[in-house]
Design an enzyme around this catalytic site. Structure first.
Site, PDB file in Angstrom:
ATOM      1  N   THR A 144     -56.505  62.839  44.958  1.00 33.65           N
ATOM      2  CA  THR A 144     -56.221  64.191  45.458  1.00 33.65           C
ATOM      3  C   THR A 144     -56.047  65.178  44.308  1.00 33.65           C
ATOM      4  O   THR A 144     -55.547  64.816  43.234  1.00 33.65           O
ATOM      5  CB  THR A 144     -54.957  64.190  46.347  1.00 33.65           C
ATOM      6  OG1 THR A 144     -54.410  65.518  46.393  1.00 33.65           O
ATOM      7  CG2 THR A 144     -53.877  63.279  45.789  1.00 33.65           C
ATOM      8  N   SER A 179     -45.495  65.039  44.864  1.00 36.36           N
ATOM      9  CA  SER A 179     -44.683  64.286  45.827  1.00 36.36           C
ATOM     10  C   SER A 179     -44.812  62.813  45.469  1.00 36.36           C
ATOM     11  O   SER A 179     -45.652  62.437  44.641  1.00 36.36           O
ATOM     12  CB  SER A 179     -45.195  64.502  47.256  1.00 36.36           C
ATOM     13  OG  SER A 179     -46.436  63.814  47.429  1.00 36.36           O
ATOM     14  N   TYR A 181     -46.067  60.647  47.372  1.00 34.92           N
ATOM     15  CA  TYR A 181     -47.448  60.325  47.755  1.00 34.92           C
ATOM     16  C   TYR A 181     -48.401  60.663  46.606  1.00 34.92           C
ATOM     17  O   TYR A 181     -49.231  59.837  46.220  1.00 34.92           O
ATOM     18  CB  TYR A 181     -47.835  61.104  49.020  1.00 34.92           C
ATOM     19  CG  TYR A 181     -49.304  61.383  49.103  1.00 34.92           C
ATOM     20  CD1 TYR A 181     -50.205  60.364  49.409  1.00 34.92           C
ATOM     21  CD2 TYR A 181     -49.822  62.657  48.828  1.00 34.92           C
ATOM     22  CE1 TYR A 181     -51.566  60.609  49.454  1.00 34.92           C
ATOM     23  CE2 TYR A 181     -51.173  62.909  48.883  1.00 34.92           C
ATOM     24  CZ  TYR A 181     -52.046  61.883  49.185  1.00 34.92           C
ATOM     25  OH  TYR A 181     -53.393  62.116  49.218  1.00 34.92           O
ATOM     26  N   HIS A 182     -48.307  61.865  46.075  1.00 34.96           N
ATOM     27  CA  HIS A 182     -49.199  62.235  44.970  1.00 34.96           C
ATOM     28  C   HIS A 182     -48.995  61.312  43.768  1.00 34.96           C
ATOM     29  O   HIS A 182     -49.949  60.926  43.097  1.00 34.96           O
ATOM     30  CB  HIS A 182     -48.970  63.696  44.564  1.00 34.96           C
ATOM     31  CG  HIS A 182     -49.398  64.693  45.597  1.00 34.96           C
ATOM     32  ND1 HIS A 182     -48.515  65.316  46.440  1.00 34.96           N
ATOM     33  CD2 HIS A 182     -50.621  65.149  45.959  1.00 34.96           C
ATOM     34  CE1 HIS A 182     -49.176  66.139  47.256  1.00 34.96           C
ATOM     35  NE2 HIS A 182     -50.454  66.057  46.989  1.00 34.96           N
ATOM     36  N   LYS A 185     -51.000  58.155  44.064  1.00 33.12           N
ATOM     37  CA  LYS A 185     -52.416  58.325  43.713  1.00 33.12           C
ATOM     38  C   LYS A 185     -52.589  58.314  42.189  1.00 33.12           C
ATOM     39  O   LYS A 185     -53.608  57.834  41.679  1.00 33.12           O
ATOM     40  CB  LYS A 185     -52.960  59.636  44.287  1.00 33.12           C
ATOM     41  CG  LYS A 185     -53.004  59.683  45.805  1.00 33.12           C
ATOM     42  CD  LYS A 185     -54.160  58.833  46.355  1.00 33.12           C
ATOM     43  CE  LYS A 185     -54.373  59.061  47.843  1.00 33.12           C
ATOM     44  NZ  LYS A 185     -55.503  58.285  48.393  1.00 33.12           N
TER      45      LYS A 185
END
Lengths: 395, 395
Positions: A144, A179, A181-182, A185
């Protein structure tokens, strides 16, 4: 070629599987239906009704005559992953099978840990399955643009030439993820680059912008082929959410002053990018990074575009930003590589937004208005899953 | 101050706890004894016999009159971690409680996944415990110089000012980790930097060089206070391993041509660095990074130093490098910050090596010669835990 789409039951995975199948590839999909489970957990649902994976696959057979095989199971189970890769023997693996919502990862400790272990372990298991089965299997991994954050220098495609004290090196572009989540990644990218450097793996890491849109050429062929459309405060992306607010006659909610700028990409370009990446694999040992977006806009500009194009009345409302992120920042992104491979960008225009308004209009009775509000604040670390007082949304 | 040492039963954690206690701090230790378990799994043992944690704590009470409290449990258990931090209410938490051997992480899929989940989830749980208990608790986290790899530019302390296309930003120094273990430390740094930026956490990330040495002022006071001394191919660090080879009359084994250069630090400096970092906490929201080493040497220079100082005959043998790493590389590291805080470096000298020879001489009957050989090759992805044919060591 043989292409295995992991997370092939999801918003992007399913249309990607159809697009690759339509292009003549032999496609299999994997899913553990975790995404459908998050709907249950959060009490939300896709705006557009979606068929089961079996129904989808049968519908595609009806419509196209083509077969898509399904492997149902969890990538965190190493034996399942290993035997699936050994059984299907793909030339390319497209890895979508990760928890993909930043707010979901910021709910509390349990959701942060789940997101990171699910994403990192699943991808590690895929890497080991590739290394043990055939190191030439090309891993096409979804990342992302949010991994980069908003640095004060231009964002390059994954690598940057750094000159420092009279010496030079080509290095991984430094990340500033927004975040947990980031962060997951970024962890994936770290592991995959190591796999390429150490084992000679071939990988393409796609740092994707915010995706919008509801249909591709294939999903539009039959209602049973539709992909999900999320609009809730946790899984909904900004443009999709704002079209719903417009149709319902609600103000379009902009977090903070709305100057945050983001990369955007239409669903139809996402699926085409994956095809292009699969058909031109990375070299052996190459960790190739593409920035997968076609334009950049501030959140305020997105809201203004939706408001301008909506045929009825439409207002914009600024709400306290639940995230911790920079506003009024520099943002200049390089995204040449996919266009060099042949991508013809589909830019955000009137037609596309009209199509979205039509979809929302058709299903507006299914909207759960309460679900649109932001319910997860980045600075709160205790559980925010159920907020009986409603203070989060009011703040 | 109140300091909680996580992994306080380990090679560095235990001497650190003693050093902080001797300096007048109120110290508690946490451990789940995973490190002792790895010995069982690998069939190896510390060269120096070590007492149980209870015996150690009792011995320290005998010797110093000071109390160290113990919290036995796993940081991957969020409730345990949360209640420990809430109960002890430390001002600083020193995080050593991670799987710390690169070869262990490269044995196979299961060991890679274990290393990353154990390390990343444990540290995430500590971050949440801090955020929920008191965001001012200073996290002092052990990282490694191996996160940086061997870039062709100078290695700075965690951050680098990048000038690119006429613009500038201060960014995280790009990493090039050398194993899945090293990747796990990069993941930790990514998560912690996010915690500082988003929650306002205070953190010091210590990128440590290869540690050598067997005693500190406190561990030398009583045999029950001794810390472990690893020399096996998985957990042994290079200098400790070579002193054993010298004493046994074996050739010192150098991987590859030995030009790989590494940062080094003596155990006595490690414990002092931790004291200095704890006593001068990072600012609120600051992600502070120190490179924790006192000198750099190539592996060949380390071997030559050991051979020169050893009173008997000693030869050097080059073996095929089981790792995938650069040889003949540029290596110039900045490590000013800890000296600026007051560290007086203890450089590798005759006295230190003599002391090591003495320790090895005393316990040489406990050496398992077979355990010294490298048994894990970076390019092999299938299980290498037991190698009945012995081909790995012969190759």
């Amino acid at each position: 070629m043989q292409i295995l789409v992991l997370g092939g039951d999801g918003y992007l995975g399913w249309p990607t599987a159809l697009h690759l199948s339509a292009a003549g590839h032999d496609v299999a999909v994997n899913d553990n239906f975790a995404r459908r489970g998050y709907d249950e957990e959060m009490g939300v649902d896709s705006l557009v009704p979606i068929a089961t994976l079996d129904e989808r696959i049968a519908a595609w057979k009806d419509v196209s005559g083509k077969t898509i095989n399904a492997y149902v199971g969890d990538l965190c189970d190493p034996e399942f992953t290993h035997s699936m890769v050994g059984d299907f023997r793909p030339q390319a693996i497209v890895q979508y099978a990760e928890q993909r919502a930043a707010p979901y990862s910021m709910i509390d400790q349990a959701h942060a840990v789940y997101t990171q272990t699910n994403n990192v372990v699943g991808t590690l298991n895929v890497m080991y399955a590739i290394a043990d089965t055939d190191i030439d299997i090309h891993l096409v991994k979804l990342g992302t643009m949010g991994e980069y954050g908003t640095p004060n220098i231009d964002i390059e495609e994954g690598w940057i030439e750094i000159e420092h004290k009279g010496r030079k090196d080509r290095m991984i572009y430094p990340k500033r993820p927004g975040s947990f989540y980031h962060c997951s990644k970024v962890h994936d990218s770290t592991n995959i680059e190591f796999g390429c450097r150490t084992w000679g793996m071939r990988a393409t890491d796609l740092n994707q912008g915010v995706v919008y849109g509801s249909d591709t050429e294939q999903t539009a062929l039959d209602p049973r082929l539709a992909t999900r459309f999320d609009y809730d405060g946790v899984f909904g992306t900004v443009l999709n959410r704002m079209t719903i607010q417009a149709v319902l006659g609600h103000p379009l909610t902009v977090y903070g002053n709305g100057s945050q700028t983001r990369g955007l990409i239409n669903l139809v370009d996402t699926v085409e990018c994956i095809r292009l990446a699969c058909e031109s694999p990375a070299e052996r040992g190459e960790f190739r990074v593409f920035n997968q977006l076609t334009e950049t806009m501030s959140v305020r500009q997105i809201a203004e575009t939706v408001a301008r194009e909506y045929p009825g009345d439409c207002t914009i409302e600024h709400v306290d930003n639940p995230r911790v992120e920079a506003e009024d920042h520099y943002y200049n992104v390089t995204y040449q590589a996919l266009e060099e491979l042949g991508l013809q960008p589909t830019l955000l225009g009137t037609t596309l937004i009209e199509q979205l308004f039509d979809v929302v209009e058709r299903y507006k009775d299914r909207v759960d208005v309460a679900a649109i509000r932001p319910t997860v604040r980045w600075r709160d670390t205790t559980s925010q899953l159920h907020d009986p007082s409603g203070t989060l949304a009011k703040a």
